[in-house]
Write a protein that holds these residues in place. Structure first.
Motif, PDB file in Angstrom:
ATOM      1  N   THR A   1       0.830  -1.214   0.000  1.00 61.37           N
ATOM      2  CA  THR A   1       0.000   0.000   0.000  1.00 61.37           C
ATOM      3  C   THR A   1       0.860   1.259   0.000  1.00 61.37           C
ATOM      4  O   THR A   1       0.652   2.175  -0.813  1.00 61.37           O
TER       5      THR A   1
ATOM      6  N   TRP B   1     -12.135   2.323  -2.185  1.00 56.86           N
ATOM      7  CA  TRP B   1     -10.832   2.543  -1.563  1.00 56.86           C
ATOM      8  C   TRP B   1      -9.887   3.335  -2.467  1.00 56.86           C
ATOM      9  O   TRP B   1      -9.027   4.067  -1.982  1.00 56.86           O
TER      10      TRP B   1
ATOM     11  N   GLY C   1      -5.317   2.800  -2.193  1.00 59.06           N
ATOM     12  CA  GLY C   1      -6.513   2.189  -1.651  1.00 59.06           C
ATOM     13  C   GLY C   1      -6.915   0.934  -2.393  1.00 59.06           C
ATOM     14  O   GLY C   1      -7.318  -0.065  -1.784  1.00 59.06           O
TER      15      GLY C   1
ATOM     16  N   TYR D   1      -7.068  -2.909  -0.678  1.00 60.46           N
ATOM     17  CA  TYR D   1      -8.210  -3.816  -0.687  1.00 60.46           C
ATOM     18  C   TYR D   1      -7.866  -5.124  -1.383  1.00 60.46           C
ATOM     19  O   TYR D   1      -8.207  -6.209  -0.896  1.00 60.46           O
TER      20      TYR D   1
ATOM     21  N   ILE E   1     -11.790  -3.761   6.888  1.00 61.91           N
ATOM     22  CA  ILE E   1     -11.568  -2.953   5.685  1.00 61.91           C
ATOM     23  C   ILE E   1     -12.816  -2.894   4.822  1.00 61.91           C
ATOM     24  O   ILE E   1     -13.117  -1.874   4.185  1.00 61.91           O
ATOM     25  N   ASP E   2     -13.572  -3.988   4.807  1.00 66.83           N
ATOM     26  CA  ASP E   2     -14.733  -4.097   3.927  1.00 66.83           C
ATOM     27  C   ASP E   2     -16.021  -3.613   4.581  1.00 66.83           C
ATOM     28  O   ASP E   2     -17.069  -3.596   3.931  1.00 66.83           O
TER      29      ASP E   2
ATOM     30  N   PRO F   1     -17.456  -0.262   2.719  1.00 66.25           N
ATOM     31  CA  PRO F   1     -17.752  -0.484   1.297  1.00 66.25           C
ATOM     32  C   PRO F   1     -18.902  -1.440   1.044  1.00 66.25           C
ATOM     33  O   PRO F   1     -19.727  -1.207   0.154  1.00 66.25           O
TER      34      PRO F   1
END
Length: 308
Positions: free
Chosen positions: A59, A155, A164, A168, A200-201, A204
């Motif tokens: 990242t 992201w 981003g 992901y 993280i999810d 979204p």
């Protein structure tokens, strides 16, 4: 510029589908193995340190590469964004699998549809009837479209440059790859990767479900999302399947035949019994939701330009 990069990446991916095995899974698999080998046995089993090393390296590396290329020339940085987005998505591959299953069912080739579905899901579907094949394909399409497109776009917009999208995609890979190793004594590592990915999810997946609700039956989608999603083992998938089934007016979930056994699953969605005739409807639903997301992104971009 973000919306243009997303649009170009999606067009390229439709015209030339990503070779995920060669460009995504193999490189990330080698990176994961290399880090785990050097982390020590205990750290490799627990998974926390290797996960952070892999995710942060990729990242931050993507963010630094974008910053460097921006200094060289903004056009080069833009091209880098498009390339990373193309690498992080995989929409057309799943769309083609779904279309092949749909065609097989319409041609009366149930055995072929079962085989294609089993290859896509990675689970035996040799005893599934036509309704089960259609249900499972629709469920897989809802989840895959989110993880291959909607969450990647989210992201990409949130973090600088393409970092981003990389975050992901890498977190998703580690969750799936390490889950396959859980039975080999690495359950703690797989559990940590799963929890990290769920975090993280979290936002979204709810935005994707909201988009599906807006372009479908809004009230039924919200009702199913609110009342059914807690009954499914995978919470992220549950939200998408419940909202998608409610939005389309279809019954998803329910027991299925898998690996010679009947797997009990709760009912998701509501309305008609699912059949092959409903499969094209989910494609239209996903595309409408994607258009809504892109329009919102355009409006946000224009508002930012006007505010600046």
């Amino acid at each position: 510029m973000a919306i243009l990069a997303v649009f170009i990446a999606l067009v390229i991916e439709q015209l030339r589908p990503l070779q995920a095995q060669a460009l995504v899974y193999s490189p990330l698999g080698r990176l994961s193995s290399w880090v785990l080998e050097r982390a020590g046995n205990r750290a490799a089993q627990r998974g926390r340190l290797p996960w952070w090393l892999i995710v942060l390296a990729t990242t931050v590396g993507a963010a630094l590469a974008h910053a460097f290329l921006w200094d060289v020339h903004p056009t080069i940085a833009f091209a880098f964004n498009v390339a990373v987005l193309y690498w992080a998505t995989g929409f057309s591959g799943d769309h083609q699998r779904f279309a092949d299953i749909d065609l097989a069912l319409r041609m009366g080739e149930l055995e072929r549809a079962r085989t294609l579905l089993g290859e896509w899901r990675g689970a035996d579907s040799s005893a599934a009837d036509e309704s089960e094949v259609a249900r499972l394909a629709i469920e897989q399409a809802l989840v895959s479209s989110h993880r291959n497109v909607f969450a990647v776009i989210f992201w990409f917009v949130v973090l600088p440059g393409p970092s981003g999208a990389v975050l992901y995609r890498v977190a998703r890979f580690l969750r799936e790859a390490w889950a396959r190793q859980a039975d080999a004594g690495f359950g703690e590592r797989a559990s940590f990767a799963r929890r990290a990915f769920e975090l993280i999810d979290w936002l979204p997946v709810r935005l994707t479900a909201a988009s599906l609700s807006v372009v479908g039956d809004f009230e039924d989608a919200l009702y199913c999302w609110r009342t059914q999603s807690m009954n499914w083992p995978d919470k992220s998938s549950a939200i998408l399947i419940a909202a998608g089934g409610g939005a389309m007016g279809l019954k998803l979930g329910m027991p299925i035949h898998q690996s010679g056994e009947i797997v009990e699953r709760p009912e998701m969605g509501l309305g008609e019994e699912t059949s092959a005739d409903h499969m094209r409807g989910v494609v239209r639903l996903i595309w409408r939701a994607l258009v809504v997301c892109l329009l919102v992104l355009i409006l946000l971009t224009l508002a930012g330009v006007a505010g600046g």
